[in-house]
Design a protein around this motif. Structure first.
Motif, short mmCIF file in Angstrom:
data_model
loop_
_atom_site.label_atom_id
_atom_site.label_comp_id
_atom_site.label_asym_id
_atom_site.label_seq_id
_atom_site.Cartn_x
_atom_site.Cartn_y
_atom_site.Cartn_z
N GLN A 96 58.40 9.24 37.79
CA GLN A 96 59.58 10.05 37.56
C GLN A 96 59.14 11.04 37.56
O GLN A 96 59.95 12.93 37.93
N CYS A 97 57.49 11.22 36.72
CA CYS A 97 57.09 12.91 36.45
C CYS A 97 56.05 13.10 37.74
O CYS A 97 55.22 14.02 37.71
N ALA A 98 56.33 12.47 38.25
CA ALA A 98 55.13 12.37 39.81
C ALA A 98 55.17 13.74 40.94
O ALA A 98 56.59 13.14 41.22
N THR A 99 54.94 13.77 41.54
CA THR A 99 55.34 14.97 42.26
C THR A 99 54.82 14.53 43.78
O THR A 99 54.00 13.55 44.13
N GLY A 100 56.69 14.68 44.20
CA GLY A 100 56.17 13.55 45.60
C GLY A 100 56.77 12.48 45.73
O GLY A 100 56.02 11.69 46.81
N LYS A 101 56.78 11.48 45.10
CA LYS A 101 57.67 10.31 44.62
C LYS A 101 59.16 10.42 44.75
O LYS A 101 59.61 9.57 44.12
N GLU A 102 60.03 10.97 43.96
CA GLU A 102 61.19 11.39 44.69
C GLU A 102 61.99 9.96 45.48
O GLU A 102 62.34 9.13 44.40
N VAL A 103 61.56 10.19 46.67
CA VAL A 103 62.22 9.35 47.97
C VAL A 103 61.26 7.84 46.69
O VAL A 103 62.36 6.80 47.23
N VAL A 104 60.64 7.27 47.20
CA VAL A 104 60.00 6.61 46.48
C VAL A 104 60.79 5.72 45.32
O VAL A 104 61.29 4.42 45.16
N TRP A 105 60.50 6.61 44.30
CA TRP A 105 61.54 6.07 42.85
C TRP A 105 62.58 5.78 43.50
O TRP A 105 63.32 4.92 42.73
N ASN A 106 63.63 6.86 43.98
CA ASN A 106 64.96 6.77 44.04
C ASN A 106 65.00 4.59 44.98
O ASN A 106 66.34 4.37 44.28
N LEU A 107 64.24 4.99 46.11
CA LEU A 107 64.44 3.79 46.89
C LEU A 107 64.39 2.72 46.03
O LEU A 107 65.08 0.89 46.37
N ALA A 158 73.12 5.93 47.60
CA ALA A 158 72.88 6.63 48.35
C ALA A 158 73.56 7.57 48.70
O ALA A 158 72.24 8.49 49.19
N ILE A 159 74.45 8.14 49.07
CA ILE A 159 74.82 9.14 49.90
C ILE A 159 75.08 10.08 48.51
O ILE A 159 74.59 11.08 48.30
N TYR A 160 75.12 9.65 47.07
CA TYR A 160 75.77 10.43 46.26
C TYR A 160 73.40 11.54 45.57
O TYR A 160 73.72 12.64 45.77
N ILE A 161 73.03 10.22 46.24
CA ILE A 161 71.45 10.83 45.91
C ILE A 161 70.46 11.20 47.20
O ILE A 161 70.06 13.19 46.83
N PHE A 162 71.17 10.90 48.57
CA PHE A 162 70.59 11.84 49.95
C PHE A 162 71.02 12.44 50.16
O PHE A 162 70.92 13.58 50.94
N GLY A 163 72.84 12.20 49.47
CA GLY A 163 73.48 13.29 50.27
C GLY A 163 74.10 14.83 49.68
O GLY A 163 73.92 16.31 50.27
N PHE A 164 73.93 14.36 48.32
CA PHE A 164 73.98 15.27 47.73
C PHE A 164 73.40 15.74 46.31
O PHE A 164 73.30 16.86 45.80
N VAL A 166 72.59 14.22 44.48
CA VAL A 166 72.46 13.87 42.14
C VAL A 166 71.32 13.02 41.89
O VAL A 166 71.02 11.83 42.75
N PRO A 167 70.60 13.64 40.56
CA PRO A 167 69.59 12.62 40.54
C PRO A 167 69.54 11.36 39.30
O PRO A 167 69.68 11.57 38.31
N LEU A 168 70.42 10.04 40.77
CA LEU A 168 71.03 9.35 39.37
C LEU A 168 70.09 8.67 38.60
O LEU A 168 70.09 8.31 37.82
N PHE A 169 68.65 8.58 39.40
CA PHE A 169 67.65 7.66 38.33
C PHE A 169 66.65 8.45 38.19
O PHE A 169 65.43 8.05 37.61
N PHE A 170 66.90 9.55 37.68
CA PHE A 170 66.12 10.72 36.62
C PHE A 170 66.16 10.75 35.45
O PHE A 170 67.22 11.38 35.23
N ASP A 171 65.58 10.58 34.47
CA ASP A 171 65.80 10.54 32.92
C ASP A 171 65.01 11.82 32.73
O ASP A 171 63.42 12.12 32.36
N ASP A 172 65.40 13.04 32.61
CA ASP A 172 64.85 14.40 32.13
C ASP A 172 65.22 14.53 31.12
O ASP A 172 66.75 14.95 30.61
#
Length: 213
Positions: A96-107, A158-164, A166-172
């Motif tokens: 969640q805090c690693a740069t470049g891991k956003e897509v992999v973490w979402n998947l 998937a529409i929320y995350i990759f389309g709009f 929305v960081p559904l799976f990121f706990d900032d």
């Protein structure tokens, strides 16, 4: 003299300019994560559950082989798949805090939540069918219903995350994303309606109209 005063003011202004904060150094993003102890609390139960399943795997496989129930075999396979995905998700919280891991973490999060949802719905379906849940027809009917629900749920996320975006799976930590929490509340309410409908059909007079094979 005026030139000297102007030069002093200019130099002091330049020295007071704020230095921009550079994020993403050493593979870290500017998101604030929970920390090591939070990751440990998430990981330990997942590891213990997988270890428990591994210790009893031989005995359970013998029971499945003797029982020859397609429903129980399928449910056991889904249980292992969901447990493996959940273990990987709990082990890789630092992504969640690693740069470049956003897509992999979402998947990974998308697959994990979908696997757990399929496990829940399939379990409810199997339990409500009682003694009739032993043949291929019961198995196909249960997986058809759970597959439709999980597929729609996965598509919307998937529409929320990759389309709009929305960081559904990121706990900032410290941030408030009202759109994300609003979507999660709606998601939980819709699942409650689905489970409530399943229970209503099972315990109502409509159950007599359901096929028994």
């Amino acid at each position: 003299m005026p030139n000297n005063i102007h030069q002093i003011i200019t130099n002091s202004s330049i020295s007071q300019l704020p230095i921009p904060k550079i994020s993403g150094q050493d593979g870290q993003s500017d998101r604030l994560c929970h920390g090591v102890w939070y990751d440990a609390v998430m990981l330990v139960p997942a590891v213990l559950f997988v270890v428990y399943m591994a210790m009893n795997a031989k005995k359970n496989l013998e029971k499945l082989r003797n029982g020859r129930s397609y429903v129980m075999i399928s449910y056991y396979a889904i249980l292992w798949l969901a447990s493996g995905l959940n273990l990987a998700w709990c082990s890789l919280q630092s992504w969640q805090c690693a740069t470049g891991k956003e897509v992999v973490w979402n998947l990974l999060s998308l697959l994990t939540t979908s696997g757990l949802l399929c496990l829940e719905i399939s379990l409810v379906g199997f339990l409500l069918q009682e003694s009739y849940a032993s043949g291929l027809k019961a198995l196909a009917r249960t997986f058809t219903i759970s597959g439709i629900i999980v597929g729609v749920d996965m598509l919307l996320k998937a529409i929320y995350i990759f389309g709009f975006g929305v960081p559904l799976f990121f706990d900032d930590v410290g941030s408030t994303h009202w759109t994300k929490w609003g979507l999660w509340i709606i998601h939980k309410l819709l699942l409650t309606v689905v489970y409530g409908f399943i229970l209503f059909v099972h315990f109502s007079k409509w159950r007599e109209k359901l096929p028994r094979e």
